[in-house]
Scaffold this motif. Structure first.
Motif, PDB file in Angstrom:
ATOM      1  N   ARG A 138      13.885  -3.014 -21.034  1.00 19.79           N
ATOM      2  CA  ARG A 138      13.543  -4.097 -20.751  1.00 19.79           C
ATOM      3  C   ARG A 138      14.339  -5.268 -20.331  1.00 19.79           C
ATOM      4  O   ARG A 138      14.102  -6.175 -19.526  1.00 19.79           O
ATOM      5  CB  ARG A 138      12.097  -4.528 -21.654  1.00 19.79           C
ATOM      6  CG  ARG A 138      10.814  -3.535 -21.648  1.00 19.79           C
ATOM      7  CD  ARG A 138       9.817  -3.916 -22.893  1.00 19.79           C
ATOM      8  NE  ARG A 138       8.860  -3.105 -22.881  1.00 19.79           N
ATOM      9  CZ  ARG A 138       7.887  -2.982 -23.767  1.00 19.79           C
ATOM     10  NH1 ARG A 138       8.214  -3.791 -25.028  1.00 19.79           N
ATOM     11  NH2 ARG A 138       6.957  -2.207 -23.743  1.00 19.79           N
ATOM     12  N   ARG A 172       7.786  -8.288 -17.287  1.00 23.07           N
ATOM     13  CA  ARG A 172       7.425  -6.940 -17.199  1.00 23.07           C
ATOM     14  C   ARG A 172       7.299  -6.666 -15.953  1.00 23.07           C
ATOM     15  O   ARG A 172       6.863  -7.265 -15.069  1.00 23.07           O
ATOM     16  CB  ARG A 172       6.237  -6.891 -18.108  1.00 23.07           C
ATOM     17  CG  ARG A 172       6.305  -7.050 -19.487  1.00 23.07           C
ATOM     18  CD  ARG A 172       7.172  -6.008 -20.305  1.00 23.07           C
ATOM     19  NE  ARG A 172       7.034  -6.023 -21.712  1.00 23.07           N
ATOM     20  CZ  ARG A 172       8.195  -7.049 -22.338  1.00 23.07           C
ATOM     21  NH1 ARG A 172       8.956  -7.656 -21.684  1.00 23.07           N
ATOM     22  NH2 ARG A 172       7.737  -7.086 -23.723  1.00 23.07           N
ATOM     23  N   GLN A 211      -1.449  -2.291 -15.726  1.00 21.56           N
ATOM     24  CA  GLN A 211      -2.323  -1.320 -16.573  1.00 21.56           C
ATOM     25  C   GLN A 211      -2.541  -1.727 -17.991  1.00 21.56           C
ATOM     26  O   GLN A 211      -3.619  -1.309 -18.644  1.00 21.56           O
ATOM     27  CB  GLN A 211      -1.333  -0.103 -16.437  1.00 21.56           C
ATOM     28  CG  GLN A 211      -1.795   1.151 -17.436  1.00 21.56           C
ATOM     29  CD  GLN A 211      -0.928   2.336 -17.168  1.00 21.56           C
ATOM     30  OE1 GLN A 211       0.023   2.346 -16.660  1.00 21.56           O
ATOM     31  NE2 GLN A 211      -1.527   3.295 -17.577  1.00 21.56           N
ATOM     32  N   TRP A 212      -1.633  -2.617 -18.597  1.00 24.16           N
ATOM     33  CA  TRP A 212      -1.703  -2.746 -19.613  1.00 24.16           C
ATOM     34  C   TRP A 212      -1.939  -4.379 -20.175  1.00 24.16           C
ATOM     35  O   TRP A 212      -2.406  -4.817 -21.398  1.00 24.16           O
ATOM     36  CB  TRP A 212      -0.183  -2.557 -20.649  1.00 24.16           C
ATOM     37  CG  TRP A 212      -0.008  -1.115 -20.538  1.00 24.16           C
ATOM     38  CD1 TRP A 212       0.764  -0.368 -19.815  1.00 24.16           C
ATOM     39  CD2 TRP A 212      -0.866  -0.165 -21.223  1.00 24.16           C
ATOM     40  NE1 TRP A 212       0.755   0.859 -19.749  1.00 24.16           N
ATOM     41  CE2 TRP A 212      -0.132   1.061 -20.675  1.00 24.16           C
ATOM     42  CE3 TRP A 212      -1.751  -0.217 -22.224  1.00 24.16           C
ATOM     43  CZ2 TRP A 212      -0.494   2.321 -21.374  1.00 24.16           C
ATOM     44  CZ3 TRP A 212      -2.158   1.312 -22.791  1.00 24.16           C
ATOM     45  CH2 TRP A 212      -1.732   2.270 -22.111  1.00 24.16           C
ATOM     46  N   THR A 254       3.231  -2.452 -15.573  1.00 22.52           N
ATOM     47  CA  THR A 254       2.801  -2.770 -16.608  1.00 22.52           C
ATOM     48  C   THR A 254       1.738  -4.082 -16.835  1.00 22.52           C
ATOM     49  O   THR A 254       0.838  -3.949 -17.635  1.00 22.52           O
ATOM     50  CB  THR A 254       4.063  -3.149 -17.612  1.00 22.52           C
ATOM     51  OG1 THR A 254       4.889  -2.296 -17.679  1.00 22.52           O
ATOM     52  CG2 THR A 254       3.556  -3.687 -19.081  1.00 22.52           C
ATOM     53  N   CYS A 255       2.031  -4.903 -15.945  1.00 20.42           N
ATOM     54  CA  CYS A 255       1.123  -6.000 -16.049  1.00 20.42           C
ATOM     55  C   CYS A 255      -0.277  -5.333 -15.435  1.00 20.42           C
ATOM     56  O   CYS A 255      -1.168  -6.146 -16.152  1.00 20.42           O
ATOM     57  CB  CYS A 255       1.474  -7.052 -14.788  1.00 20.42           C
ATOM     58  SG  CYS A 255       3.069  -7.977 -15.319  1.00 20.42           S
TER      59      CYS A 255
END
Length: 269
Positions: free
Chosen positions: A255, A168, A175-176, A172-173
């Motif tokens: 992705r 990812r 924030q999620w 993304t790493c």
């Protein structure tokens, strides 16, 4: 009063805890999954729920395992101790089903009833940190077995690595996925593979850890899972049909492209 907790409230998948049991909708492949779980119980594998039967509403009844799971699992594998523990649990599971040969005719979500594990074993099929029950940084149970299916052990390894390396982007790493800073993906892939004992099973080439080949395995399983989801969506199965309608499967394809374009983050080019 009966102790009741809603674990998942979706039109196609209403999952509740009642006391020390979990009640889940039966699926076309449930008989195959139950055979697998009964095998794990028979050999004393402690890291899976036990099948207790079917209730009066036609739901499967499983034992409830206390701990943290779901979204809480992401933070557990940010720490390399949790990452390695997850890999060791996966190896323990694969060793537990090495000689298991299912006979149920119900088939699997990932394949037809004629599939067998003769060329591999019955993988969990959805081995991510959210499908583990955690006590601190130790996973104590594997849950949600709906996507179990016969495949090479590498499928589970590559599937897990997609999410815990992770495959990812940095945004993304951060924030999620609970990372405080961009992860060292290559290092994390090596930690997982070594804790699993990849070179001792069916690692690329059969000996040692070939980072480039491992990336190929991850991308290959991404494509396989995407194709499986598209097939189930076409059959009207949920949640895959919803994924198709919402555009989630299109984002999954993006992705996969990201993984191809950024393979240098995981292994030497």
């Amino acid at each position: 009063m009966v102790d009741l907790e809603m674990l998942q409230d979706k039109p196609h998948r209403n999952v509740v805890r009642i006391g020390d049991t979990v009640r889940r909708p039966l699926q076309p492949w449930s008989a195959s999954v139950h055979e697998l779980l009964l095998h794990l119980e028979k050999i004393g594998f402690p890291y899976a729920p036990r099948v207790l039967g079917v209730d009066e509403e036609g739901r499967e009844v499983l034992t409830y395992v206390e701990g943290e799971s779901g979204a809480d699992g992401w933070a557990k594998v940010v720490d390399e101790r949790g990452l390695a523990a997850m890999a060791r649990l996966l190896r323990d599971y694969h060793d537990a089903v090495r000689d298991f040969r299912p006979v149920a005719a119900a088939g699997w979500a990932g394949g037809a009833a004629s599939d067998s594990a003769s060329d591999g074993l019955v993988c969990h099929g959805d081995f991510g940190p959210w499908n583990l029950v955690w006590h601190g940084l130790e996973p104590v149970s594997i849950i949600d077995w709906d996507y179990a299916w016969p495949a090479r052990p590498m499928h589970d390894v590559a599937y897990a690595l997609e999410y815990v390396a992770p495959f990812r982007d940095d945004a993304t790493c951060l924030q999620w996925l609970a990372y405080p800073s961009p992860p060292d993906r290559r290092r994390r892939a090596e930690v997982f593979a070594e804790a699993y004992g990849l070179s001792g099973l069916d690692g690329p080439g059969g000996s040692g850890l070939d980072g480039s080949a491992l990336v190929d395995e991850v991308i290959g399983q991404q494509e396989a899972v995407w194709e499986r989801a598209r097939r189930l969506a076409a059959q009207g199965m949920q949640p895959q049909a919803e994924w198709q309608e919402s555009g989630f499967l299109d984002r999954t394809a993006e992705r996969i492209r990201w993984s191809r374009d950024n393979r240098d983050l995981f292994a030497p080019v």
